[in-house]
Design a protein around this motif. Structure first.
Motif, PDB file in Angstrom:
ATOM      1  N   LEU A   1       9.627  60.354  -2.029  1.00  0.00           N
ATOM      2  CA  LEU A   1       9.765  59.017  -1.454  1.00  0.00           C
ATOM      3  C   LEU A   1       9.732  59.040   0.067  1.00  0.00           C
ATOM      4  O   LEU A   1       9.138  58.161   0.701  1.00  0.00           O
ATOM      5  CB  LEU A   1      11.073  58.378  -1.940  1.00  0.00           C
ATOM      6  N   LEU A   2      10.355  60.064   0.656  1.00  0.00           N
ATOM      7  CA  LEU A   2      10.368  60.191   2.111  1.00  0.00           C
ATOM      8  C   LEU A   2       8.957  60.351   2.654  1.00  0.00           C
ATOM      9  O   LEU A   2       8.558  59.680   3.621  1.00  0.00           O
ATOM     10  CB  LEU A   2      11.247  61.379   2.516  1.00  0.00           C
ATOM     11  N   ILE A   3       8.197  61.245   2.038  1.00  0.00           N
ATOM     12  CA  ILE A   3       6.817  61.490   2.481  1.00  0.00           C
ATOM     13  C   ILE A   3       5.947  60.273   2.229  1.00  0.00           C
ATOM     14  O   ILE A   3       5.095  59.915   3.061  1.00  0.00           O
ATOM     15  CB  ILE A   3       6.251  62.741   1.762  1.00  0.00           C
ATOM     16  N   LEU A   4       6.165  59.618   1.096  1.00  0.00           N
ATOM     17  CA  LEU A   4       5.372  58.434   0.761  1.00  0.00           C
ATOM     18  C   LEU A   4       5.585  57.318   1.778  1.00  0.00           C
ATOM     19  O   LEU A   4       4.617  56.733   2.291  1.00  0.00           O
ATOM     20  CB  LEU A   4       5.745  57.943  -0.633  1.00  0.00           C
ATOM     21  N   VAL A   5       6.828  57.019   2.106  1.00  0.00           N
ATOM     22  CA  VAL A   5       7.133  55.932   3.057  1.00  0.00           C
ATOM     23  C   VAL A   5       6.611  56.281   4.443  1.00  0.00           C
ATOM     24  O   VAL A   5       5.965  55.460   5.116  1.00  0.00           O
ATOM     25  CB  VAL A   5       8.653  55.670   3.098  1.00  0.00           C
ATOM     26  N   PHE A   6       6.883  57.514   4.872  1.00  0.00           N
ATOM     27  CA  PHE A   6       6.452  57.949   6.207  1.00  0.00           C
ATOM     28  C   PHE A   6       4.925  57.912   6.333  1.00  0.00           C
ATOM     29  O   PHE A   6       4.369  57.420   7.325  1.00  0.00           O
ATOM     30  CB  PHE A   6       6.986  59.356   6.464  1.00  0.00           C
ATOM     31  N   SER A   7       4.247  58.434   5.303  1.00  0.00           N
ATOM     32  CA  SER A   7       2.787  58.513   5.359  1.00  0.00           C
ATOM     33  C   SER A   7       2.141  57.133   5.243  1.00  0.00           C
ATOM     34  O   SER A   7       1.118  56.855   5.885  1.00  0.00           O
ATOM     35  CB  SER A   7       2.262  59.429   4.245  1.00  0.00           C
TER      36      SER A   7
ATOM     37  N   PHE B   1      -0.589  55.271   7.476  1.00  0.00           N
ATOM     38  CA  PHE B   1      -1.825  54.821   6.831  1.00  0.00           C
ATOM     39  C   PHE B   1      -2.135  53.377   7.205  1.00  0.00           C
ATOM     40  O   PHE B   1      -3.296  53.008   7.431  1.00  0.00           O
ATOM     41  CB  PHE B   1      -1.687  54.976   5.314  1.00  0.00           C
ATOM     42  N   ARG B   2      -1.120  52.549   7.273  1.00  0.00           N
ATOM     43  CA  ARG B   2      -1.321  51.141   7.625  1.00  0.00           C
ATOM     44  C   ARG B   2      -1.864  50.998   9.044  1.00  0.00           C
ATOM     45  O   ARG B   2      -2.583  50.042   9.348  1.00  0.00           O
ATOM     46  CB  ARG B   2      -0.019  50.358   7.482  1.00  0.00           C
ATOM     47  N   LYS B   3      -1.534  51.964   9.884  1.00  0.00           N
ATOM     48  CA  LYS B   3      -2.063  51.967  11.249  1.00  0.00           C
ATOM     49  C   LYS B   3      -3.415  52.683  11.313  1.00  0.00           C
ATOM     50  O   LYS B   3      -4.004  52.816  12.401  1.00  0.00           O
ATOM     51  CB  LYS B   3      -1.085  52.656  12.193  1.00  0.00           C
ATOM     52  N   GLU B   4      -3.853  53.205  10.140  1.00  0.00           N
ATOM     53  CA  GLU B   4      -5.123  53.926  10.017  1.00  0.00           C
ATOM     54  C   GLU B   4      -5.168  55.141  10.938  1.00  0.00           C
ATOM     55  O   GLU B   4      -6.210  55.470  11.504  1.00  0.00           O
ATOM     56  CB  GLU B   4      -6.315  52.995  10.285  1.00  0.00           C
ATOM     57  N   LYS B   5      -4.024  55.814  11.043  1.00  0.00           N
ATOM     58  CA  LYS B   5      -3.965  57.018  11.862  1.00  0.00           C
ATOM     59  C   LYS B   5      -2.932  57.979  11.261  1.00  0.00           C
ATOM     60  O   LYS B   5      -1.732  57.871  11.515  1.00  0.00           O
ATOM     61  CB  LYS B   5      -3.590  56.673  13.306  1.00  0.00           C
ATOM     62  N   LEU B   6      -3.430  58.915  10.457  1.00  0.00           N
ATOM     63  CA  LEU B   6      -2.568  59.915   9.844  1.00  0.00           C
ATOM     64  C   LEU B   6      -2.495  61.135  10.770  1.00  0.00           C
ATOM     65  O   LEU B   6      -3.507  61.813  10.993  1.00  0.00           O
ATOM     66  CB  LEU B   6      -3.122  60.321   8.469  1.00  0.00           C
ATOM     67  N   LYS B   7      -1.330  61.384  11.294  1.00  0.00           N
ATOM     68  CA  LYS B   7      -1.166  62.483  12.247  1.00  0.00           C
ATOM     69  C   LYS B   7      -1.276  63.838  11.544  1.00  0.00           C
ATOM     70  O   LYS B   7      -0.897  63.978  10.389  1.00  0.00           O
ATOM     71  CB  LYS B   7       0.168  62.344  12.960  1.00  0.00           C
ATOM     72  N   PRO B   8      -1.794  64.848  12.239  1.00  0.00           N
ATOM     73  CA  PRO B   8      -2.086  66.135  11.593  1.00  0.00           C
ATOM     74  C   PRO B   8      -0.870  67.013  11.300  1.00  0.00           C
ATOM     75  O   PRO B   8      -0.933  67.866  10.413  1.00  0.00           O
ATOM     76  CB  PRO B   8      -3.012  66.818  12.601  1.00  0.00           C
ATOM     77  N   VAL B   9       0.235  66.854  12.039  1.00  0.00           N
ATOM     78  CA  VAL B   9       1.382  67.762  11.871  1.00  0.00           C
ATOM     79  C   VAL B   9       1.948  67.729  10.450  1.00  0.00           C
ATOM     80  O   VAL B   9       2.177  68.785   9.842  1.00  0.00           O
ATOM     81  CB  VAL B   9       2.478  67.452  12.916  1.00  0.00           C
ATOM     82  N   PRO B  10       2.206  66.547   9.850  1.00  0.00           N
ATOM     83  CA  PRO B  10       2.692  66.532   8.463  1.00  0.00           C
ATOM     84  C   PRO B  10       1.723  67.214   7.491  1.00  0.00           C
ATOM     85  O   PRO B  10       2.152  67.858   6.531  1.00  0.00           O
ATOM     86  CB  PRO B  10       2.825  65.040   8.151  1.00  0.00           C
ATOM     87  N   ASP B  11       0.399  67.073   7.768  1.00  0.00           N
ATOM     88  CA  ASP B  11      -0.586  67.752   6.909  1.00  0.00           C
ATOM     89  C   ASP B  11      -0.412  69.260   6.996  1.00  0.00           C
ATOM     90  O   ASP B  11      -0.455  69.970   5.979  1.00  0.00           O
ATOM     91  CB  ASP B  11      -2.011  67.389   7.344  1.00  0.00           C
ATOM     92  N   LEU B  12      -0.212  69.747   8.220  1.00  0.00           N
ATOM     93  CA  LEU B  12      -0.029  71.188   8.420  1.00  0.00           C
ATOM     94  C   LEU B  12       1.219  71.690   7.698  1.00  0.00           C
ATOM     95  O   LEU B  12       1.206  72.751   7.063  1.00  0.00           O
ATOM     96  CB  LEU B  12       0.075  71.507   9.914  1.00  0.00           C
ATOM     97  N   ILE B  13       2.296  70.916   7.785  1.00  0.00           N
ATOM     98  CA  ILE B  13       3.557  71.335   7.169  1.00  0.00           C
ATOM     99  C   ILE B  13       3.430  71.362   5.646  1.00  0.00           C
ATOM    100  O   ILE B  13       3.760  72.369   5.001  1.00  0.00           O
ATOM    101  CB  ILE B  13       4.706  70.404   7.602  1.00  0.00           C
ATOM    102  N   LEU B  14       2.939  70.282   5.067  1.00  0.00           N
ATOM    103  CA  LEU B  14       2.883  70.182   3.603  1.00  0.00           C
ATOM    104  C   LEU B  14       1.882  71.156   2.990  1.00  0.00           C
ATOM    105  O   LEU B  14       2.197  71.866   2.030  1.00  0.00           O
ATOM    106  CB  LEU B  14       2.543  68.748   3.192  1.00  0.00           C
ATOM    107  N   LEU B  15       0.676  71.197   3.546  1.00  0.00           N
ATOM    108  CA  LEU B  15      -0.311  72.130   3.017  1.00  0.00           C
ATOM    109  C   LEU B  15       0.070  73.572   3.314  1.00  0.00           C
ATOM    110  O   LEU B  15      -0.261  74.495   2.556  1.00  0.00           O
ATOM    111  CB  LEU B  15      -1.689  71.813   3.577  1.00  0.00           C
ATOM    112  N   GLY B  16       0.800  73.780   4.430  1.00  0.00           N
ATOM    113  CA  GLY B  16       1.298  75.117   4.747  1.00  0.00           C
ATOM    114  C   GLY B  16       2.320  75.579   3.726  1.00  0.00           C
ATOM    115  O   GLY B  16       2.279  76.733   3.259  1.00  0.00           O
ATOM    116  N   ILE B  17       3.246  74.690   3.359  1.00  0.00           N
ATOM    117  CA  ILE B  17       4.246  75.021   2.333  1.00  0.00           C
ATOM    118  C   ILE B  17       3.561  75.299   1.001  1.00  0.00           C
ATOM    119  O   ILE B  17       3.894  76.260   0.300  1.00  0.00           O
ATOM    120  CB  ILE B  17       5.266  73.873   2.185  1.00  0.00           C
ATOM    121  N   ASN B  18       2.581  74.473   0.662  1.00  0.00           N
ATOM    122  CA  ASN B  18       1.872  74.648  -0.600  1.00  0.00           C
ATOM    123  C   ASN B  18       1.137  75.983  -0.655  1.00  0.00           C
ATOM    124  O   ASN B  18       1.227  76.722  -1.641  1.00  0.00           O
ATOM    125  CB  ASN B  18       0.893  73.488  -0.792  1.00  0.00           C
TER     126      ASN B  18
END
Length: 396
Positions: A265-271, A275-292
């Motif tokens: 839920l935290l990631i969904l709300v934050f992301s 998304f509504r601003k049409e600008k997904l910042k790269p740092v969360p992508d790095l963290i999540l895909l890095g953990i995966n």
């Protein structure tokens, strides 16, 4: 002086035992029993325990032979345990000391006195003395196929004339089901084990194989027969100690499902705000895909290097995708992001496919794993929506 004699005899027996010498015979009153200890509330005790008791009241000899001993202080223990190169050993403990420990931890102990001839009792006892000698007592531990319970099963069966016939039926459960029954009281243990144990654990265990669990030694020995004369293997069963009922309270708030639901839920709300601003910042992508990807590499190490059973194949690598690590390294370079962003389309489709088909794969997945996959999927899916939206506007 007469009262001191049994003590001297016992002292001599202990010396003989730990020197690995078989130099005395059991009397006709001696009994050999299988002890089954109920599961505890800690990770190391959650499956229960099996041991063999040799009791000769005439000689005042009462020892428990235990194949579940290991030395945590040995060199590189954690590394060797992870690789499946853990050495366990057979130890012998005074019966009173053995019982005191289980009474202290409030774990029930059941005794099955075996129907054996005098020669068989002596044969089993001689073998245990030999096996307890320093040069013979170490063995390579294997959780499913060679542990404290299977050793007890084999020592008894291999030293009885004609062997043992098991007359009841197997439970029909898989190896994963068998261990999961005991791990439910410790949700994080059950969650962690399902990460590492692969598809082979979802094979149905035979009657012999399911006796890697101590409770199944108790169950199947109770119905077993001697192959030579058809008599019952167990002559007498008794409860040596009945522990009071204890209920281990589960904290729903700190369970794997609750923790992952909160993160989802935290990631969904934050992301979605980004998304509504049409600008997904790269740092969360790095963290999540890095953990995966790191988790995938961790599981891959067990698949390729660990000697533990049922480590390979492990279909968790379909959602813990190790190749994400390459993307993470490249995604850190800003100039490559316009081209790499199309990777989000691929990984989104991959994870959606896993969620849809996971139930049909030859491995049973922990339910939380699908929630975690959805958590990792959120950002690539939103990236994909933005890419498709841009392509649609360009066509117009």
């Amino acid at each position: 002086m007469q009262n001191q004699k049994p003590g001297w005899i016992l002292f001599i027996f202990f010396m003989l035992l730990f020197s690995g010498v078989s130099a005395f015979n059991l009397t006709k009153q001696a009994e050999i029993s299988v002890l089954t200890c109920s599961p505890g509330d800690e990770a190391y005790s959650v499956y229960g325990h099996s041991a063999i008791r040799v009791h000769d009241p005439i000689l005042q000899y009462d020892m428990v032979f235990n194949y579940g001993i290991f030395d945590f202080s040995s060199s590189n223990f954690v590394w060797r345990f992870a690789k499946g190169e853990t050495d366990y050993l057979l130890g012998a403990t005074k019966y009173r000391a053995f019982m005191s420990e289980y009474i202290h931890y409030r774990r029930s102990v059941f005794e099955q006195q075996l129907n054996l001839s005098q020669a068989e009792k002596q044969k089993i006892f001689d073998f245990l003395l030999w096996n307890a000698a320093p040069e013979n007592r170490v063995y390579r531990y294997n959780f499913f196929f060679d542990n404290c319970a299977t050793r007890v099963r084999d020592v008894i069966a291999q030293n009885i004339e004609g062997g043992v016939e098991y007359t009841d039926l197997a439970s029909g459960k898989t190896f994963r089901d068998l261990i999961s029954d005991y791990q439910q009281k410790l949700p994080w243990l059950n969650f962690g084990v399902d990460f590492l144990v692969g598809a082979d654990a979802d094979c149905e265990a035979t009657l012999q194989e399911e006796m890697f669990m101590p409770d199944y030694i108790l169950k199947h020995f109770a119905a077993a027969r001697r192959a030579d004369n058809g008599e019952a293997l167990v002559a007498k069963t008794q409860v040596l100690y009945k522990a009071p009922e204890s209920v281990l309270k589960k904290n729903v708030i700190t369970s794997p499902f609750a923790a992952c639901s909160f993160l989802f839920l935290l990631i969904l709300v934050f992301s979605f705000k980004q998304f509504r601003k049409e600008k997904l910042k790269p740092v969360p992508d790095l963290i999540l895909l890095g953990i995966n990807s790191f988790s995938g590499l961790f599981v891959s190490w067990f698949v390729f290097y660990s000697e533990h059973p049922a480590m390979s194949p492990n279909y968790n690598l379909l959602w813990l995708f190790p190749l994400n690590f390459v993307f993470v390294l490249l995604w850190m370079k800003k100039k490559w992001r316009p081209f790499l962003r199309y990777y989000h389309l691929f990984i989104s489709a991959w994870w959606v496919l896993f969620i849809v088909t996971g139930a049909f794969l030859p491995q049973k997945f922990h339910p939380v794993f699908f929630l975690m996959t959805g958590m990792f999927l959120i950002r690539p899916l939103l990236h994909s929506f933005l890419i498709l939206k841009e392509r649609k506007s360009l066509k117009q």
